[in-house]
Write an enzyme that holds these catalytic residues in place. Structure first.
Site, PDB file in Angstrom:
ATOM      1  N   HIS A 106      11.363   1.649  -9.756  1.00 45.97           N
ATOM      2  CA  HIS A 106      12.479   2.481  -9.300  1.00 45.97           C
ATOM      3  C   HIS A 106      11.928   3.538  -8.341  1.00 45.97           C
ATOM      4  O   HIS A 106      11.537   3.224  -7.223  1.00 45.97           O
ATOM      5  CB  HIS A 106      13.189   3.093 -10.502  1.00 45.97           C
ATOM      6  CG  HIS A 106      14.538   3.691 -10.191  1.00 45.97           C
ATOM      7  ND1 HIS A 106      15.179   3.518  -8.984  1.00 45.97           N
ATOM      8  CD2 HIS A 106      15.373   4.484 -10.933  1.00 45.97           C
ATOM      9  CE1 HIS A 106      16.337   4.151  -9.000  1.00 45.97           C
ATOM     10  NE2 HIS A 106      16.474   4.746 -10.170  1.00 45.97           N
ATOM     11  N   HIS A 163      15.461  -6.848  -2.056  1.00 42.99           N
ATOM     12  CA  HIS A 163      16.391  -6.014  -2.834  1.00 42.99           C
ATOM     13  C   HIS A 163      17.513  -6.911  -3.320  1.00 42.99           C
ATOM     14  O   HIS A 163      18.136  -7.616  -2.532  1.00 42.99           O
ATOM     15  CB  HIS A 163      16.951  -4.874  -1.981  1.00 42.99           C
ATOM     16  CG  HIS A 163      17.533  -3.762  -2.798  1.00 42.99           C
ATOM     17  ND1 HIS A 163      18.640  -3.929  -3.614  1.00 42.99           N
ATOM     18  CD2 HIS A 163      17.148  -2.461  -2.947  1.00 42.99           C
ATOM     19  CE1 HIS A 163      18.922  -2.777  -4.221  1.00 42.99           C
ATOM     20  NE2 HIS A 163      18.025  -1.890  -3.842  1.00 42.99           N
ATOM     21  N   ASP A 187      12.154   1.456   0.507  1.00 43.04           N
ATOM     22  CA  ASP A 187      10.853   1.964   0.074  1.00 43.04           C
ATOM     23  C   ASP A 187       9.793   1.765   1.163  1.00 43.04           C
ATOM     24  O   ASP A 187       8.919   2.611   1.347  1.00 43.04           O
ATOM     25  CB  ASP A 187      10.410   1.269  -1.217  1.00 43.04           C
ATOM     26  CG  ASP A 187      11.313   1.591  -2.382  1.00 43.04           C
ATOM     27  OD1 ASP A 187      11.630   2.775  -2.558  1.00 43.04           O
ATOM     28  OD2 ASP A 187      11.728   0.663  -3.098  1.00 43.04           O
TER      29      ASP A 187
END
Length: 415
Positions: free
Chosen positions: A268, A307, A355
């Site tokens: 996360h 994702h 990210d």
């Protein structure tokens, strides 16, 4: 069956109990609880076997209430919200494309709009003296090796202790808390460069606490855009934790602490740190091929790629990559990220996520490995507050799933 009939009135067709429950996304018995609390008005028509409800009144309650518990027939947890929609590889906040918001507003402006529905141009969040002093003292007491996320976790607890009104969950008080908590978290971090005035926007204040590199306008714009794009992302693990805490009527500081707890994981909030390390290794070795091969050989996922909510490139990453193109010092890290993407694509079709884009920003700006997680945590605090406001308007302690016991059958002998 009772309540399955519908009737007509002068204003048009009325809803039966099941239809009202479906519109609200709740169980039929919850509809009657709304009636008993005066939130809905029921009427029993002559010849009807059940109560009926005004569709306009039901819709108004649905809009006020935000997320609702799923109908009894649902096989999975589904929590309704009016905050974020992820659809066709786009992310929308209250129906507005998140990338468009990032192109036209500041983080504080978008946070305020997310909470209240109003854009307040030029709004600045400032920390109250007592909360900031308490947070800085607590942060200063940590070991020298403590990272920025350690400091954020301690700062939110110290700020809570300094706020005697933290248990007041009325909307105006919660909003005031939100406007002061976020700058308290940022300003409690030790400055790495010349400290920005507390009257400045949040992005330059956060920048000065994550790196000693000078901040040019383009880089600050990227940081501000990242904060906006990371404000919310539907029911991520940390957001679900926040809603559970808010369902139990935890105060805003406690719900942010719950979010920080769930955020502290490699899958996360810490995911950007893994991407940061990978990009540094690519730059050090001069090639992405060997680095990607090491990950694949070890059976590890390549950080910053893929994702489950997007079939293509994460739209947040796309927006940040476009902005990073405008910063010359970001080009080496940006090129390394693209090489990772193309190298991995030879083996499996994975697209960049936010990210990886965040890692390009932190590597190019000389920020520490934890910087991406820190940006994520500060940004997401505004979204957590928005979810808490929705949850405070729900019946309390509704986030209470039933456990399915699978242990030894009782009675068992005393151990």
């Amino acid at each position: 069956m009772a309540d399955q009939d519908t009737t007509q009135d002068a204003g048009g067709r009325r809803l039966n109990t099941r239809e009202a429950a479906d519109r609200l996304g709740v169980k039929p018995e919850t509809v009657y609880a709304y009636v008993s609390r005066g939130q809905l008005t029921s009427r029993r028509e002559p010849g009807s076997r059940g109560s009926t409800f005004d569709p306009k009144e039901v819709e108004a309650l649905a809009r006020r209430s935000g997320r609702r518990e799923p109908p009894a027939t649902s096989g999975e947890l589904a929590v309704h919200t009016g905050i974020t929609l992820i659809d066709r590889d786009h992310c929308y906040f209250r129906g507005v494309d998140a990338s468009e918001l990032a192109a036209h507003y500041s983080y504080e402006e978008v946070a305020e709009w997310l909470w209240t529905g109003e854009i307040r141009r030029g709004i600045r969040f400032t920390a109250p003296h007592d909360a900031l002093s308490a947070a800085r003292r607590a942060v200063h007491a940590l070991p020298a090796h403590s990272g920025p996320m350690d400091r954020l976790r301690v700062a939110v607890i110290a700020a809570a202790a300094a706020d005697p009104l933290r248990f007041d969950l009325s909307e105006n008080v919660v909003l005031d808390t939100a406007r002061t908590l976020i700058p308290t978290l940022v300003d409690a971090l030790p400055p790495q460069a010349t400290e920005q005035s507390t009257a400045a926007a949040l992005a330059p204040r956060l920048w000065s606490r994550l790196t000693s590199e000078p901040a040019d306008p383009a880089s600050l714009r990227i940081l501000d855009a990242a904060l906006i794009l990371l404000i919310d992302h539907d029911l991520a693990a940390s957001t679900l934790a926040v809603r559970v805490a808010a369902s139990a009527r935890a105060h805003p500081y406690a719900i942010v602490s719950a979010g920080f707890g769930a955020l502290d994981g490699a899958l996360h909030g810490a995911a950007s740190g893994l991407a940061h390390r990978m990009l540094l290794e690519v730059l050090d070795r001069g090639s992405a091929a060997a680095v990607v091969a090491d990950h694949l050989r070890a059976g590890r996922r390549v950080p910053g790629l893929g994702h489950r909510l997007y079939t293509g490139e994460d739209p947040r990453a796309h927006t940040l990559f476009e902005l990073l193109e405008q910063v010359p010092r970001a080009h080496p890290a940006l090129e390394a990220a693209r090489e990772v993407i193309t190298t991995t694509a030879r083996h499996t079709e994975l697209h960049a996520n936010v990210d990886l884009a965040l890692a390009v920003l932190t590597v190019a700006s000389g920020m520490p490995t934890e910087a991406g997680e820190t940006i994520f945590a500060v940004a997401r605090t505004a979204g957590w507050i928005a979810h808490a406001l929705e949850e405070y308007d729900e019946p309390p302690v509704r986030m209470r799933p039933s456990g399915r016991y699978c242990g030894p059958k009782p009675p068992q002998p005393l151990p």
